[in-house]
Scaffold this active site. Structure first.
Site, PDB file in Angstrom:
ATOM      1  N   LYS A   1       3.358   7.548  -2.683  1.00 47.00           N
ATOM      2  CA  LYS A   1       2.917   6.549  -3.667  1.00 47.00           C
ATOM      3  C   LYS A   1       4.052   5.529  -3.875  1.00 47.00           C
ATOM      4  CE  LYS A   1      -1.186   8.011  -4.361  1.00 47.00           C
ATOM      5  NZ  LYS A   1      -2.316   7.184  -3.967  1.00 47.00           N
TER       6      LYS A   1
ATOM      7  N   GLY B   1       0.263  -1.607  -3.568  1.00 45.99           N
ATOM      8  CA  GLY B   1      -0.358  -0.957  -2.413  1.00 45.99           C
ATOM      9  C   GLY B   1      -1.845  -1.261  -2.318  1.00 45.99           C
TER      10      GLY B   1
ATOM     11  N   ARG C   1     -10.350  -5.506  -7.680  1.00 40.10           N
ATOM     12  CA  ARG C   1     -11.655  -5.742  -7.040  1.00 40.10           C
ATOM     13  C   ARG C   1     -12.383  -6.911  -7.702  1.00 40.10           C
ATOM     14  NH1 ARG C   1      -9.592  -0.823  -6.373  1.00 40.10           N
ATOM     15  NH2 ARG C   1     -10.325   0.567  -4.732  1.00 40.10           N
TER      16      ARG C   1
ATOM     17  N   ASP D   1      -3.264   9.706  -9.561  1.00 41.41           N
ATOM     18  CA  ASP D   1      -2.214   8.943 -10.257  1.00 41.41           C
ATOM     19  C   ASP D   1      -1.722   9.650 -11.523  1.00 41.41           C
ATOM     20  OD1 ASP D   1      -2.325   6.983  -8.364  1.00 41.41           O
ATOM     21  OD2 ASP D   1      -3.697   5.700  -9.490  1.00 41.41           O
TER      22      ASP D   1
ATOM     23  N   SER E   1      -8.490   8.438   0.553  1.00 40.56           N
ATOM     24  CA  SER E   1      -7.873   7.217   0.021  1.00 40.56           C
ATOM     25  C   SER E   1      -8.921   6.150  -0.247  1.00 40.56           C
ATOM     26  CB  SER E   1      -6.833   6.673   1.002  1.00 40.56           C
ATOM     27  OG  SER E   1      -6.512   5.344   0.658  1.00 40.56           O
TER      28      SER E   1
HETATM   29  C1  S3P Z   1      -6.245   2.952  -5.786  1.00 42.24           C
HETATM   30  C2  S3P Z   1      -6.342   4.086  -5.030  1.00 42.24           C
HETATM   31  C3  S3P Z   1      -5.338   5.171  -5.045  1.00 42.24           C
HETATM   32  C4  S3P Z   1      -4.457   5.091  -6.284  1.00 42.24           C
HETATM   33  C5  S3P Z   1      -3.968   3.701  -6.537  1.00 42.24           C
HETATM   34  C6  S3P Z   1      -5.147   2.760  -6.750  1.00 42.24           C
HETATM   35  C7  S3P Z   1      -7.284   1.920  -5.655  1.00 42.24           C
HETATM   36  O1  S3P Z   1      -4.523   5.066  -3.902  1.00 42.24           O
HETATM   37  O2  S3P Z   1      -3.352   5.961  -6.136  1.00 42.24           O
HETATM   38  O3  S3P Z   1      -3.149   3.668  -7.697  1.00 42.24           O
HETATM   39  O4  S3P Z   1      -7.339   1.002  -6.517  1.00 42.24           O
HETATM   40  O5  S3P Z   1      -8.075   1.999  -4.711  1.00 42.24           O
HETATM   41  P1  S3P Z   1      -4.924   5.764  -2.495  1.00 42.24           P
HETATM   42  O6  S3P Z   1      -6.142   5.126  -2.004  1.00 42.24           O
HETATM   43  O7  S3P Z   1      -3.753   5.507  -1.587  1.00 42.24           O
HETATM   44  O8  S3P Z   1      -5.077   7.223  -2.811  1.00 42.24           O
END
Ligand code: S3P
Length: 432
Positions: free
Chosen positions: A342, A92, A25, A315, A163
């Site tokens: 994940k 992701g 971010r 996590d 999420s």
């Molecule tokens: C994250 C959100 C989580 C987490 C990932 C980091 C983030 O994923 O598992 O490691 O930085 O917003 P999800 O939003 O898919 O739960």
């Protein structure tokens, strides 16, 4: 990588890297703000580098020196069409957040990633954007994603999947939409995006409604940059915390750790298990809570955790499963559906690898049951990770008790914690 047993515990103060979520971010938001942002303590890892490269490829001036990154932002509509597809590796977070952000930009982009990221579900971010008139084309719900320019309508979204990545992608899209986008979050997830957007002057309003959250964001308001100090990552700290808890004669202190209440379910869970953990020197930095954490070896009890806490520590289940394996009574962790999608199917890899270590456990539906014993007989000491960094680090910690364990494909650790092996060894670990 081989993780060998240790007999003296771990002692000292490891250098934990900057928080991964906040680091992503810290690149994305200043890149679309006005002014100069100096970022201190950003995580230098593969995942974060992919986000950094994405913005460089979209024309943002970013200067990197040893300890800081400086971003020269020129506002909401200053990004340029990249010459090539944007490659996001294993990340992701980059994929979901950038899909949202770029859906309300006025140029075409294509997002791709590595083999594992290409298998992860992207419909969860694309579909609500499409409802807002975004022209986002997925490859049957996965990457590559083609994002065509479009004029989005403000969204009214009832977010059923817990999420932070989806929520954040939608908020970033909303920044460049005329009007107010409303998001109802039915389960509270990490709120780093809301905190940083507010600090940068976005028109954002957050209302907590018993266990739910209503977030409103009004777009087309230019953001103003500020400097950022990234706190250290609680998720990376977790491996050291549990290593200290389960190995006798351990005492560690972790410094400047982010203790955001939407992220710290692990601490609550471990306290319930009788862990000797103290949270010290709590302080605020740009509305993120920071603290030091002191941990001593502990006799742990098993515990039952409901699905309500899962989103506050999603996590951390791989490493919590290691702690539960050395408790003096069984544990059950419920509601772990999201763990299956994940960086790997974590629920399955926890199960298979625990069983290979001789630990009795089972998965029923989305719930994980662990039945610890005082004597384990290893069945197969090769740990399968499917290139998942958190599975690799969790079973490195298992190796400190039951090693030698061979951790396959452990180079994935570089996605979030490149100095993990060096830090663990400097405290008394024995990873070769
Ligand atoms: C994250 C959100 C989580 C987490 C990932 C980091 C983030 O994923 O598992 O490691 O930085 O917003 P999800 O939003 O898919 O739960």
């Amino acid at each position: 990588m081989i993780s060998n047993p240790i007999n003296q515990g771990i002692n000292g103060s490891p250098n934990i890297p900057g928080d991964k979520s906040i680091s992503h971010r810290s690149i994305i938001i200043p890149s679309i703000s006005n002014g100069i942002c100096e970022i201190d303590n950003i995580l230098k890892s593969e995942d974060v580098n992919h986000t950094l490269d994405a913005f460089k490829n979209m024309g943002v001036k970013i200067v990197e020196d040893k300890s800081k990154i400086i971003i020269f932002g020129n506002g909401l509509n200053s990004l340029k069409k990249p010459i090539n597809n944007i490659y996001l590796g294993n990340s992701g977070t980059s994929a979901r957040l950038l899909t949202g952000l770029l859906s309300s930009q006025n140029f075409q982009t294509v997002l791709t990633g590595d083999e594992s990221l290409q298998k992860r579900p992207m419909g969860r971010i694309a579909n609500p954007l499409i409802e807002m008139n975004a022209k986002v084309e997925t490859n049957d719900g996965t990457l590559p994603i083609k994002i065509n320019p479009s004029r989005l309508n403000p969204g009214n979204i009832d977010l059923k999947i817990p999420s932070a990545q989806i929520k954040s992608g939608l908020l970033l899209a909303g920044l460049n939409i005329d009007g107010e986008t409303k998001i109802v979050e039915n389960k509270i997830t990490r709120d780093h995006t809301e905190i940083m957007l507010e600090a940068f002057g976005a028109e954002i309003e957050v209302n907590n409604l018993s266990n739910k959250k209503l977030i409103k964001i009004t777009g087309k308001k230019e953001l103003v940059s500020k400097n950022i100090l990234v706190p250290n990552d609680l998720s990376s700290s977790a491996f050291f915390i549990i290593c200290a808890l389960i190995n006798n004669n351990s005492h560690i202190i972790l410094k400047n750790i982010n203790n955001n209440p939407t992220r710290n379910g692990l601490i609550l869970a471990l306290k319930k298990m009788g862990a000797k953990i103290s949270i010290l020197n709590e302080r605020l930095n740009n509305k993120e809570i920071i603290c030091d954490i002191e941990v001593f070896s502990s006799e742990l009890r098993g515990c039952e955790l409901g699905s309500d806490i899962a989103d506050l520590m999603i996590d951390e289940y791989p490493i919590l499963a290691i702690a539960a394996s050395f408790a003096n009574s069984p544990s059950v962790f419920r509601g772990l559906k999201e763990l299956k999608i994940k960086e790997s199917d974590r629920l399955n890899l926890i199960l298979v690898n625990l069983q290979n270590c001789g630990i009795s456990c089972k998965v029923v539906g989305d719930d994980l049951f662990i039945y610890p014993s005082s004597n384990y007989e290893i069945k197969n000491n090769v740990i399968r990770t499917d290139y998942d960094h958190r599975i690799a680090m969790a079973f490195c910690i298992m190796g400190t008790k039951l090693g030698p364990l061979e951790i396959k494909d452990s180079e994935s650790i570089d996605t979030s914690f490149p100095t993990f092996k060096k830090e663990l060894n400097s405290l008394g670990g024995n990873i070769s």
